[in-house]
Design a protein around this motif. Structure first.
Motif: not given
Ligand code: DX5
Ligand code: ZN
Length: 216
Positions: A111-117, A125-134
């Motif tokens: 699971a990855g989460v994408v951030l726009n510019p 902060q509250e999800i970083i430990q649940d994701v495999d990639l940002v």
């Protein structure tokens, strides 16, 4: 870990996709980056399941699927079935990100989460430990061949600090305007995965360009 290279097929020759897939298979690239756009979240439409299923048949490397679509929960299972190894959703499209991230993992995908510019790293902060990639967007999503936004560099550093301080194992991927000039700086700032579309596919020697990106 040495960094990974993910050529984006958005810049490939759609009339000769097989040829470009074979090139990536034969190259030092690590993943195929597939950009799915819905014409709603971003002002462009790319490709969907029939194309991804065909790519999956030929690709000998994992499929890194970047969803630029509204309400991605509706289609997670189909992307996994189509062959996705990693499914990344935009922070900006998910009202219940924690649920979405865990739904992706429950399907057996990364699971990855994408951030726009414009979206701050702090929101993870509250999800970083649940994701495999940002995935940090270094252009506004929707098109290949755009100019790299320099502000991405401090964002990579900030994300690296967040990952280290929370003992998260998330990888940092950078997407948009990556070239042979900025790649070393992105890696120095902490990037683990570089996406490259135009830089690879408009190169006179794509194999050599991938080799150069991989060996910084
Ligand atoms: C843009 C896409 C990118 C794009 C990158 O919305 O997410 O993956 O294909 O293309 P380049 O490397 O040409 O900026
Ligand atoms: Zn992308």
């Amino acid at each position: 870990m040495t960094h990974l290279i993910a050529p984006s097929l958005l810049s490939a020759d759609f009339l000769n996709l097989e040829k470009d897939i074979d090139m990536v298979n034969a190259s030092e690239a690590d993943w195929f980056h597939l950009d799915v756009m819905d014409g709603m979240f971003v002002p462009n439409i790319s490709f969907g399941f029939p194309v991804i299923e065909k790519i999956a048949k030929k690709a000998r490397k994992p499929l890194d699927v970047h969803l630029m679509i509204m309400d991605p929960d509706r289609y997670l299972e189909r992307f996994k079935k189509a062959g996705a190894y990693l499914i990344s959703v935009h922070y900006e499209t998910c009202s219940h990100l924690h649920r979405t991230v865990h739904a992706i993992r429950d399907l057996g995908a990364k699971a990855g989460v994408v951030l726009n510019p414009h979206t701050p790293v702090l929101l993870l902060q509250e999800i970083i430990q649940d994701v495999d990639l940002v995935l940090l967007m270094s252009v506004n999503p929707g098109f290949g061949g755009q100019k790299f936004i320099g502000h991405t560099l401090p964002k990579i550093e900030e994300l690296k600090t967040l990952i280290t301080s929370t003992k998260s194992s998330a990888l940092i991927e950078v997407d948009g305007g990556v070239d042979l000039e900025n790649a070393p700086r992105l890696l120095k700032a902490g990037a683990d995965v570089l996406v490259a579309g135009n830089t690879v596919f408009s190169s006179p020697d794509p194999l050599e360009t991938i080799r150069l990106l991989k060996n910084f």
